[in-house]
Design a protein around this motif. Structure first.
Motif, mmCIF file in Angstrom:
data_model
loop_
_atom_site.group_PDB
_atom_site.id
_atom_site.type_symbol
_atom_site.label_atom_id
_atom_site.label_comp_id
_atom_site.label_asym_id
_atom_site.label_seq_id
_atom_site.Cartn_x
_atom_site.Cartn_y
_atom_site.Cartn_z
ATOM 1 N N SER A 109 0.814 -1.210 0.000
ATOM 2 C CA SER A 109 0.000 0.000 0.000
ATOM 3 C C SER A 109 0.850 1.264 0.000
ATOM 4 N N PHE A 110 0.209 2.345 -0.403
ATOM 5 C CA PHE A 110 0.832 3.662 -0.304
ATOM 6 C C PHE A 110 0.970 4.104 1.148
ATOM 7 N N ASP A 111 0.458 3.327 2.113
ATOM 8 C CA ASP A 111 0.662 3.664 3.523
ATOM 9 C C ASP A 111 2.005 3.143 4.054
ATOM 10 N N GLY A 147 -10.295 -13.903 5.821
ATOM 11 C CA GLY A 147 -10.262 -12.480 5.515
ATOM 12 C C GLY A 147 -9.523 -11.658 6.545
ATOM 13 N N GLU A 148 -8.877 -12.320 7.500
ATOM 14 C CA GLU A 148 -8.159 -11.628 8.573
ATOM 15 C C GLU A 148 -6.720 -11.331 8.189
ATOM 16 N N CYS A 149 -6.220 -10.189 8.647
ATOM 17 C CA CYS A 149 -4.809 -9.854 8.487
ATOM 18 C C CYS A 149 -4.021 -10.690 9.497
ATOM 19 N N ILE A 150 -3.048 -11.452 9.007
ATOM 20 C CA ILE A 150 -2.267 -12.289 9.918
ATOM 21 C C ILE A 150 -0.893 -11.704 10.216
ATOM 22 N N HIS A 151 -0.472 -10.705 9.443
ATOM 23 C CA HIS A 151 0.800 -10.051 9.739
ATOM 24 C C HIS A 151 0.888 -8.735 8.976
ATOM 25 N N THR A 152 1.427 -7.716 9.630
ATOM 26 C CA THR A 152 1.708 -6.434 8.984
ATOM 27 C C THR A 152 3.209 -6.219 8.974
ATOM 28 N N LEU A 153 3.750 -5.967 7.800
ATOM 29 C CA LEU A 153 5.174 -5.713 7.627
ATOM 30 C C LEU A 153 5.393 -4.205 7.585
ATOM 31 N N VAL A 154 6.117 -3.693 8.560
ATOM 32 C CA VAL A 154 6.377 -2.258 8.666
ATOM 33 C C VAL A 154 7.871 -2.002 8.525
ATOM 34 N N GLY A 155 8.235 -0.759 8.341
ATOM 35 C CA GLY A 155 9.633 -0.383 8.280
ATOM 36 C C GLY A 155 10.032 0.308 7.000
ATOM 37 N N HIS A 156 9.182 0.273 5.998
ATOM 38 C CA HIS A 156 9.487 1.003 4.767
ATOM 39 C C HIS A 156 9.308 2.495 5.010
ATOM 40 N N SER A 157 10.135 3.286 4.382
ATOM 41 C CA SER A 157 10.064 4.733 4.586
ATOM 42 C C SER A 157 9.246 5.438 3.508
ATOM 43 N N SER A 158 8.755 4.663 2.561
ATOM 44 C CA SER A 158 8.001 5.257 1.469
ATOM 45 C C SER A 158 6.925 4.274 1.009
ATOM 46 N N GLU A 159 6.170 4.694 0.027
ATOM 47 C CA GLU A 159 5.073 3.894 -0.497
ATOM 48 C C GLU A 159 5.581 2.579 -1.088
ATOM 49 N N LEU A 160 4.767 1.533 -0.967
ATOM 50 C CA LEU A 160 5.071 0.250 -1.597
ATOM 51 C C LEU A 160 4.265 0.140 -2.879
ATOM 52 N N SER A 161 4.937 -0.038 -3.991
ATOM 53 C CA SER A 161 4.232 -0.148 -5.258
ATOM 54 C C SER A 161 4.295 -1.556 -5.834
ATOM 55 N N CYS A 162 5.076 -2.458 -5.206
ATOM 56 C CA CYS A 162 5.194 -3.821 -5.704
ATOM 57 C C CYS A 162 5.496 -4.756 -4.534
ATOM 58 N N THR A 163 4.837 -5.899 -4.516
ATOM 59 C CA THR A 163 5.091 -6.931 -3.509
ATOM 60 C C THR A 163 5.179 -8.271 -4.219
ATOM 61 N N GLN A 164 5.809 -9.239 -3.562
ATOM 62 C CA GLN A 164 5.940 -10.564 -4.173
ATOM 63 C C GLN A 164 6.221 -11.605 -3.108
ATOM 64 N N PHE A 165 5.531 -12.736 -3.166
ATOM 65 C CA PHE A 165 5.881 -13.877 -2.343
ATOM 66 C C PHE A 165 7.119 -14.542 -2.918
ATOM 67 N N ASP A 166 7.893 -15.219 -2.073
ATOM 68 C CA ASP A 166 9.009 -16.040 -2.517
ATOM 69 C C ASP A 166 8.437 -17.412 -2.869
ATOM 70 N N PHE A 167 8.365 -17.710 -4.157
ATOM 71 C CA PHE A 167 7.747 -18.958 -4.603
ATOM 72 C C PHE A 167 8.694 -20.161 -4.524
ATOM 73 N N THR A 168 9.938 -19.959 -4.110
ATOM 74 C CA THR A 168 10.855 -21.084 -3.979
ATOM 75 C C THR A 168 10.587 -21.878 -2.714
#
Length: 79
Positions: free
Chosen positions: A42-44, A55-76
Protein backbone atom coordinates in the motif's frame (compact mmCIF):
# COMPACT_ATOMS: atom_id res chain seq x y z
CA UNK A 1 -9.49 3.99 -3.67
CA UNK A 2 -10.47 3.18 -0.12
CA UNK A 3 -7.53 1.09 1.17
CA UNK A 4 -9.45 -2.18 0.92
CA UNK A 5 -9.40 -5.27 -1.27
CA UNK A 6 -12.19 -7.78 -1.75
CA UNK A 7 -12.34 -11.55 -2.05
CA UNK A 8 -15.13 -12.73 -4.35
CA UNK A 9 -16.76 -16.07 -5.06
CA UNK A 10 -16.35 -16.18 -8.83
CA UNK A 11 -19.12 -18.73 -9.33
CA UNK A 12 -21.83 -16.86 -7.43
CA UNK A 13 -20.48 -13.33 -7.90
CA UNK A 14 -20.90 -12.73 -4.17
CA UNK A 15 -18.40 -10.83 -2.07
CA UNK A 16 -16.90 -13.09 0.60
CA UNK A 17 -14.60 -10.70 2.52
CA UNK A 18 -13.40 -7.13 2.47
CA UNK A 19 -9.77 -6.87 3.56
CA UNK A 20 -9.58 -3.80 5.80
CA UNK A 21 -6.49 -2.42 7.50
CA UNK A 22 -4.49 -0.30 5.10
CA UNK A 23 -4.83 3.46 5.55
CA UNK A 24 -4.09 4.31 1.91
CA UNK A 25 -4.57 2.78 -1.54
CA UNK A 26 -3.56 -0.84 -2.12
CA UNK A 27 -1.44 -0.89 -5.26
CA UNK A 28 -0.08 -4.44 -5.19
CA UNK A 29 -1.77 -7.76 -4.48
CA UNK A 30 -0.40 -11.30 -4.82
CA UNK A 31 -1.67 -14.76 -3.89
CA UNK A 32 0.85 -17.23 -2.54
CA UNK A 33 1.43 -20.47 -4.46
CA UNK A 34 -0.96 -22.44 -2.20
CA UNK A 35 -3.72 -19.87 -2.71
CA UNK A 36 -4.38 -19.55 1.02
CA UNK A 37 -2.65 -16.20 1.65
CA UNK A 38 -2.70 -12.79 0.01
CA UNK A 39 0.06 -10.19 0.21
CA UNK A 40 -0.93 -6.56 -0.26
CA UNK A 41 1.28 -3.50 -0.59
CA UNK A 42 0.00 0.00 0.00
CA UNK A 43 0.83 3.66 -0.30
CA UNK A 44 0.66 3.66 3.52
CA UNK A 45 4.21 2.15 3.48
CA UNK A 46 3.09 -1.25 4.81
CA UNK A 47 2.60 -4.72 3.43
CA UNK A 48 0.02 -7.07 4.92
CA UNK A 49 -0.44 -10.82 4.74
CA UNK A 50 -4.05 -12.00 4.79
CA UNK A 51 -5.69 -15.38 5.40
CA UNK A 52 -7.88 -16.12 2.36
CA UNK A 53 -10.16 -18.43 4.37
CA UNK A 54 -11.02 -15.87 7.08
CA UNK A 55 -10.26 -12.48 5.51
CA UNK A 56 -8.16 -11.63 8.57
CA UNK A 57 -4.81 -9.85 8.49
CA UNK A 58 -2.27 -12.29 9.92
CA UNK A 59 0.80 -10.05 9.74
CA UNK A 60 1.71 -6.43 8.98
CA UNK A 61 5.17 -5.71 7.63
CA UNK A 62 6.38 -2.26 8.67
CA UNK A 63 9.63 -0.38 8.28
CA UNK A 64 9.49 1.00 4.77
CA UNK A 65 10.06 4.73 4.59
CA UNK A 66 8.00 5.26 1.47
CA UNK A 67 5.07 3.89 -0.50
CA UNK A 68 5.07 0.25 -1.60
CA UNK A 69 4.23 -0.15 -5.26
CA UNK A 70 5.19 -3.82 -5.70
CA UNK A 71 5.09 -6.93 -3.51
CA UNK A 72 5.94 -10.56 -4.17
CA UNK A 73 5.88 -13.88 -2.34
CA UNK A 74 9.01 -16.04 -2.52
CA UNK A 75 7.75 -18.96 -4.60
CA UNK A 76 10.85 -21.08 -3.98
CA UNK A 77 9.62 -21.95 -0.49
CA UNK A 78 12.92 -20.98 1.10
CA UNK A 79 11.57 -17.94 2.97
Amino acid sequence: MDGTAKIWDVESGQEIYTLRGHTAEIVSLQFNSDGDSILTGSFDSTAKIWDVNTGECIHTLVGHSSELSCTQFDFTGEY
